[in-house]
Design a protein around this motif. Sequence first.
Motif: not given
Length: 111
Positions: A17-18, A32-33, A77-78, A86-90
């Motif tokens: 999470k940023l 990013w933690n 946000d995750i 790096i995988l971002i939510l769609n």
Amino acid sequence: MRIRPIGLFNRRLEAQKLTRTRNDSGGFEESWNTVYVTWAYVGPVNSWRQLQQLQNVQTNSYEVQIRYTPSHEVSKDIRFLYEGKILILNSREEVTEGRKRFNVMTRMEQT
């Protein structure tokens, strides 16, 4: 939507999470933690509906399934780290199978 057998939940995902912290000069520093680590099913997107939604996307897309846990946040946000990607939510859907709950997501590789 079909949930994969639990034996296929053999990929390790690191959820990050940023966070923004104020620095000494009055600005903000972003980092990013890691929030949690979980086991998941990660595979190709097979659903025709999902493939149609992603047809204009030029990056690799994955179907990701994880067990639902109240402490494991899943949102825009995750981001997930998976094998150096790096995988971002769609898109996200919550599925109940018997007494078990799962988060089924389509995630895109960030370039």
